[in-house]
Motif scaffolding. Sequence first.
Motif, PDB file in Angstrom:
ATOM      1  N   THR A  80      33.115 -30.624 -45.351  1.00  0.00           N
ATOM      2  CA  THR A  80      32.869 -31.894 -44.674  1.00  0.00           C
ATOM      3  C   THR A  80      34.037 -32.273 -43.775  1.00  0.00           C
ATOM      4  O   THR A  80      33.842 -32.782 -42.663  1.00  0.00           O
ATOM      5  N   PHE A  81      35.248 -32.016 -44.231  1.00  0.00           N
ATOM      6  CA  PHE A  81      36.423 -32.310 -43.414  1.00  0.00           C
ATOM      7  C   PHE A  81      36.418 -31.472 -42.139  1.00  0.00           C
ATOM      8  O   PHE A  81      36.808 -31.944 -41.068  1.00  0.00           O
ATOM      9  N   SER A  82      35.959 -30.224 -42.236  1.00  0.00           N
ATOM     10  CA  SER A  82      35.895 -29.372 -41.040  1.00  0.00           C
ATOM     11  C   SER A  82      34.941 -29.953 -40.005  1.00  0.00           C
ATOM     12  O   SER A  82      35.141 -29.796 -38.794  1.00  0.00           O
ATOM     13  N   GLN A  83      33.882 -30.647 -40.469  1.00  0.00           N
ATOM     14  CA  GLN A  83      32.973 -31.319 -39.543  1.00  0.00           C
ATOM     15  C   GLN A  83      33.612 -32.580 -38.960  1.00  0.00           C
ATOM     16  O   GLN A  83      33.370 -32.941 -37.808  1.00  0.00           O
ATOM     17  N   PHE A  84      34.443 -33.225 -39.768  1.00  0.00           N
ATOM     18  CA  PHE A  84      35.110 -34.468 -39.369  1.00  0.00           C
ATOM     19  C   PHE A  84      36.120 -34.226 -38.254  1.00  0.00           C
ATOM     20  O   PHE A  84      36.388 -35.119 -37.442  1.00  0.00           O
ATOM     21  N   ILE A  85      36.702 -33.012 -38.219  1.00  0.00           N
ATOM     22  CA  ILE A  85      37.713 -32.689 -37.206  1.00  0.00           C
ATOM     23  C   ILE A  85      37.181 -31.694 -36.173  1.00  0.00           C
ATOM     24  O   ILE A  85      37.953 -31.124 -35.403  1.00  0.00           O
ATOM     25  N   LYS A  86      35.869 -31.495 -36.145  1.00  0.00           N
ATOM     26  CA  LYS A  86      35.290 -30.484 -35.252  1.00  0.00           C
ATOM     27  C   LYS A  86      35.418 -30.914 -33.796  1.00  0.00           C
ATOM     28  O   LYS A  86      35.138 -32.057 -33.439  1.00  0.00           O
ATOM     29  N   ARG A  87      35.834 -29.972 -32.968  1.00  0.00           N
ATOM     30  CA  ARG A  87      35.869 -30.184 -31.524  1.00  0.00           C
ATOM     31  C   ARG A  87      34.926 -29.183 -30.869  1.00  0.00           C
ATOM     32  O   ARG A  87      34.997 -27.982 -31.118  1.00  0.00           O
ATOM     33  N   VAL A  88      34.038 -29.683 -30.023  1.00  0.00           N
ATOM     34  CA  VAL A  88      32.967 -28.883 -29.442  1.00  0.00           C
ATOM     35  C   VAL A  88      33.393 -28.338 -28.082  1.00  0.00           C
ATOM     36  O   VAL A  88      34.085 -29.019 -27.311  1.00  0.00           O
ATOM     37  N   ASP A  89      32.978 -27.108 -27.810  1.00  0.00           N
ATOM     38  CA  ASP A  89      33.243 -26.513 -26.498  1.00  0.00           C
ATOM     39  C   ASP A  89      32.620 -27.364 -25.402  1.00  0.00           C
ATOM     40  O   ASP A  89      31.465 -27.803 -25.506  1.00  0.00           O
ATOM     41  N   GLU A  90      33.381 -27.600 -24.350  1.00  0.00           N
ATOM     42  CA  GLU A  90      32.950 -28.514 -23.291  1.00  0.00           C
ATOM     43  C   GLU A  90      31.679 -28.030 -22.603  1.00  0.00           C
ATOM     44  O   GLU A  90      30.772 -28.820 -22.329  1.00  0.00           O
ATOM     45  N   VAL A 116      38.767 -36.615 -32.351  1.00  0.00           N
ATOM     46  CA  VAL A 116      38.169 -36.228 -33.624  1.00  0.00           C
ATOM     47  C   VAL A 116      38.589 -37.251 -34.680  1.00  0.00           C
ATOM     48  O   VAL A 116      39.300 -38.201 -34.402  1.00  0.00           O
ATOM     49  N   ARG A 117      38.118 -37.062 -35.894  1.00  0.00           N
ATOM     50  CA  ARG A 117      38.403 -37.973 -37.023  1.00  0.00           C
ATOM     51  C   ARG A 117      37.937 -39.399 -36.757  1.00  0.00           C
ATOM     52  O   ARG A 117      38.757 -40.318 -36.802  1.00  0.00           O
ATOM     53  N   PRO A 118      36.687 -39.625 -36.480  1.00  0.00           N
ATOM     54  CA  PRO A 118      35.566 -38.681 -36.398  1.00  0.00           C
ATOM     55  C   PRO A 118      35.386 -38.161 -34.981  1.00  0.00           C
ATOM     56  O   PRO A 118      36.011 -38.666 -34.045  1.00  0.00           O
ATOM     57  N   PRO A 119      34.523 -37.146 -34.797  1.00  0.00           N
ATOM     58  CA  PRO A 119      34.224 -36.685 -33.443  1.00  0.00           C
ATOM     59  C   PRO A 119      33.700 -37.845 -32.595  1.00  0.00           C
ATOM     60  O   PRO A 119      32.780 -38.554 -32.989  1.00  0.00           O
ATOM     61  N   THR A 120      34.332 -38.035 -31.440  1.00  0.00           N
ATOM     62  CA  THR A 120      34.019 -39.184 -30.592  1.00  0.00           C
ATOM     63  C   THR A 120      33.700 -38.694 -29.189  1.00  0.00           C
ATOM     64  O   THR A 120      34.444 -37.899 -28.609  1.00  0.00           O
ATOM     65  N   PRO A 163      30.527 -38.920 -39.684  1.00  0.00           N
ATOM     66  CA  PRO A 163      30.012 -39.801 -38.634  1.00  0.00           C
ATOM     67  C   PRO A 163      30.415 -39.269 -37.272  1.00  0.00           C
ATOM     68  O   PRO A 163      31.366 -38.481 -37.158  1.00  0.00           O
ATOM     69  N   ILE A 164      29.699 -39.656 -36.259  1.00  0.00           N
ATOM     70  CA  ILE A 164      30.143 -39.405 -34.891  1.00  0.00           C
ATOM     71  C   ILE A 164      30.048 -40.726 -34.143  1.00  0.00           C
ATOM     72  O   ILE A 164      29.196 -41.565 -34.445  1.00  0.00           O
ATOM     73  N   ARG A 165      30.942 -40.897 -33.182  1.00  0.00           N
ATOM     74  CA  ARG A 165      30.956 -42.121 -32.390  1.00  0.00           C
ATOM     75  C   ARG A 165      30.598 -41.763 -30.950  1.00  0.00           C
ATOM     76  O   ARG A 165      31.086 -40.771 -30.398  1.00  0.00           O
ATOM     77  N   MET A 166      29.750 -42.581 -30.342  1.00  0.00           N
ATOM     78  CA  MET A 166      29.317 -42.335 -28.980  1.00  0.00           C
ATOM     79  C   MET A 166      29.474 -43.613 -28.169  1.00  0.00           C
ATOM     80  O   MET A 166      28.955 -44.675 -28.553  1.00  0.00           O
TER      81      MET A 166
END
Length: 465
Positions: free
Chosen positions: A375-385, A419-423, A456-459
């Motif tokens: 779950t933490f790995s998802q919390f700090i995940k950064r997506v390829d642009e 990240v933390r969360p992915p935004t 969570p993710i923030r948009m």
Amino acid sequence: MERVCPLCPADISPASEGNQRVLTITMTLPVIAIVGRPNVGKSTLFNRIAGSRIAIVSETPGTTRDRVSVDAEWFGRRFMLIDTAGIEDQPSAEVQLWDEVRVQTERAIETADAVILLVDSADGVTASDFDAADLLRRAQKPYALAANKTDNTTRMAELYTFAALGMGEAIPISAYHDIGITELMDTVLAHVDDRFEDDTPDDVIRVAIAGRPNVGKSAIFNALTGEERSIVSPVPGTTRDTVDAVYEYKDNHMMFLDTAGLRRRGKTEQGIEKFSAIRTIGAIERSDVTVIVLDATEFVTAQDTHIGGFAQDAYKAGVVVVNKWDLRGEVDTTFEEAVVEIRDRFKFIPDAPMLFTSALTGRGIRAIPDAVRRTFSQFIKRVDEAELSRTLYAALGDRPLPAKGRRRPRISGIEQVSVRPPTFVITCKNPESLHFSYKRYLENRLRESFGFKGSPIRMFYRGGN
């Protein structure tokens, strides 16, 4: 939600696999409480001091979002600010007795390092003000007396009447008009040691184990760390300070944050119940991942979803643990029924890992650190642009935005900003015209493409072409 079948062989504790305590960290955040009788403006003052930090909202129905505390900062000084006004917001507030507010006030004074006693200059001195002042005097805690709604010369001239309380000179303020707040905070903070420090290494995963009383939080903690739970306070006479220990598990450092003190005091009112959750809220806000512990013999209660709501409000990742699964026969619930019910009640934590454990026997305990790591790995995940842009344009192609209207929205790009969360920030013309259902659709498409399970993710939608 991810889930682990409870029918697997009994697990041993991760502590027996070589967990090792690597350091101990003391973290203490001074507490300032605002107390006083109902309707003197405590919540207004709370919001004024807390600023935008308290403005956390949710569109998810069925969970409590009223905050009774916040990690606040005033010109570089950090502290936990407590509002005791929750009981005023209950139905039939006009018939609430001062005795109920008195219980909150006593608890606030006991918890705080310093207290703001708020009175109302429009009403003058009342019997309830004398009662609150007497409580504060007996507790021998540092305080500041503030006379709210002092926003004209007539009320300023009547300030001397509050000398009858025997609490010294009242500081004239108007929380609504932002008058006198700086002088008040300077007075209060002069009584508070600036003793907060956090020397936690950057690679530590902070884990808050949260739940109702007697669901097995301490037992799970003991099983994970391999030692008996011991809450240590470096300051005598306090109950809020914790010593958080960092442990090593499979090359990961995890710090388990104390949430002791979350207590429903019999059939107490909601305001008192919320107030007693101060330490849990603080631990959740300091965490990366919140492990929400349920009791299989009682299953999901309203207070369980309240705790999950705290994690959602703070934008923390979540793992759901159903403890005492060996006693599930008491509620006659099957594994499949439990999964469906929990997924429905915790839908505001999308796809959170769901584990079924028995801290008493050790069954399922081993899965908790692994679920936390995933779950933490998802919390700090950064997506390829490039992948992010392709996903956005594919979503727009599958469900085009309205093509008519003078103020129709137009989306032109997306970027991940943190990240933390992915935004994510989406560039959009006329973003105010974008319907909430379309925003939810875009979030779901991001989750379908990139996971973010349990996180969570923030948009945010930024105006522009």
